[in-house]
Design a protein around this motif. Structure first.
Motif, PDB file in Angstrom:
ATOM      1  N   TYR A  36       0.610  -0.824  -0.036  1.00 31.91           N
ATOM      2  CA  TYR A  36       0.164   0.169   0.185  1.00 31.91           C
ATOM      3  C   TYR A  36       0.601   1.359   0.273  1.00 31.91           C
ATOM      4  N   GLY A  37       2.470   1.193  -0.192  1.00 33.53           N
ATOM      5  CA  GLY A  37       3.137   2.363  -0.558  1.00 33.53           C
ATOM      6  C   GLY A  37       3.942   3.345   1.068  1.00 33.53           C
ATOM      7  N   ALA A  43       6.776   0.852   9.388  1.00 38.46           N
ATOM      8  CA  ALA A  43       6.093   0.072   9.939  1.00 38.46           C
ATOM      9  C   ALA A  43       7.306  -1.215  10.171  1.00 38.46           C
ATOM     10  N   GLU A  44       7.619  -1.621   9.920  1.00 38.18           N
ATOM     11  CA  GLU A  44       8.728  -2.720  11.279  1.00 38.18           C
ATOM     12  C   GLU A  44       8.711  -1.914  12.565  1.00 38.18           C
ATOM     13  N   LEU A  45       9.340  -0.591  12.520  1.00 41.36           N
ATOM     14  CA  LEU A  45       9.429  -0.297  14.293  1.00 41.36           C
ATOM     15  C   LEU A  45       8.390  -0.008  14.466  1.00 41.36           C
ATOM     16  N   ALA A  46       7.373  -0.131  14.475  1.00 45.18           N
ATOM     17  CA  ALA A  46       5.940   0.186  15.100  1.00 45.18           C
ATOM     18  C   ALA A  46       5.825  -0.522  15.184  1.00 45.18           C
ATOM     19  N   THR A 117      -4.508   7.198   9.553  1.00 50.92           N
ATOM     20  CA  THR A 117      -2.231   7.149   8.763  1.00 50.92           C
ATOM     21  C   THR A 117      -2.017   6.387   8.130  1.00 50.92           C
ATOM     22  N   LEU A 118      -1.400   6.539   6.770  1.00 45.56           N
ATOM     23  CA  LEU A 118      -1.595   4.951   6.164  1.00 45.56           C
ATOM     24  C   LEU A 118      -0.700   4.005   7.305  1.00 45.56           C
ATOM     25  N   LEU A 119       0.470   4.886   8.404  1.00 38.54           N
ATOM     26  CA  LEU A 119       0.583   3.861   9.032  1.00 38.54           C
ATOM     27  C   LEU A 119      -0.086   2.965  10.524  1.00 38.54           C
TER      28      LEU A 119
END
Length: 188
Positions: A36-37, A43-46, A117-119
């Motif tokens: 999804y960009g 993303a990995e860290l969260a 948000t996307l994240l």
């Protein structure tokens, strides 16, 4: 922060079962970020830190919620919600992560919020559909996530609300607001 260092910090905070869950969330978040960009590293860290505060004593979490400006109404709802906002505080304080995008993705991974948000959507959904999860409806959401992040997220939030209602548990208002916001903004 590099993956291995982050995983070392998190592993000390979790049971082995929850650590395996975290690895599944991490891998799922990376896949969703690429699909999804979103920023893969964020993303990995969260994902790695999303459950950092999961096993903190309830009294410690209550004290942090009371002292650090989190919504006080959280304390009226299931303690399962608390580790997400408390995690943002502890991840920043103890792990030195200050990226607001990452911290907000951790903060809202249990309740959601309007205008995610996307994240934030990716971490919420990755937590819900990671491969170690086995409950009614999860496979449908996994399939939906291949086609539409928002449609999968709507189904995940809907399933969560129905699950809580069937157990006669209160539903945090932000979760209802998340559902309504996603429905309102869904593009077919």
């Amino acid at each position: 922060m590099e993956r291995e260092r982050a995983l070392q910090l998190v592993k000390k905070q979790l049971t082995e079962h929850r650590y395996q869950h975290t690895l599944g969330v991490m891998e799922t978040a990376i896949i969703l970020a690429n699909r999804y960009g979103a920023d893969e590293k964020k993303a990995e860290l969260a994902a790695i830190f999303h459950d950092y505060a999961k096993f903190r004593p309830k009294e410690e979490m209550k004290d942090i919620i009371a002292a650090k400006g989190f919504p006080q109404d959280l304390l009226e709802y299931n303690a399962e919600l608390w580790h997400a906002p408390v995690g943002t505080y502890l991840v920043e304080k103890e792990a030195g992560i200050s990226d607001r995008d990452v911290l907000d993705a951790i903060r809202y991974h249990t309740s959601g919020r309007p205008g995610m948000t996307l994240l934030e959507k990716i971490i919420y959904l990755a937590d819900y559909i990671e491969p170690g999860r086995h409950f009614p409806g999860v496979d449908d959401v996994r399939e939906m996530a291949k086609e539409s992040l928002d449609k999968a997220l709507i189904k995940a939030v809907q399933n969560t609300i129905v699950f809580l209602m069937k157990k006669n548990q209160m539903v945090y208002p932000d979760t209802f607001h998340t559902y309504n916001d996603l429905i309102k903004n869904l593009e077919d």
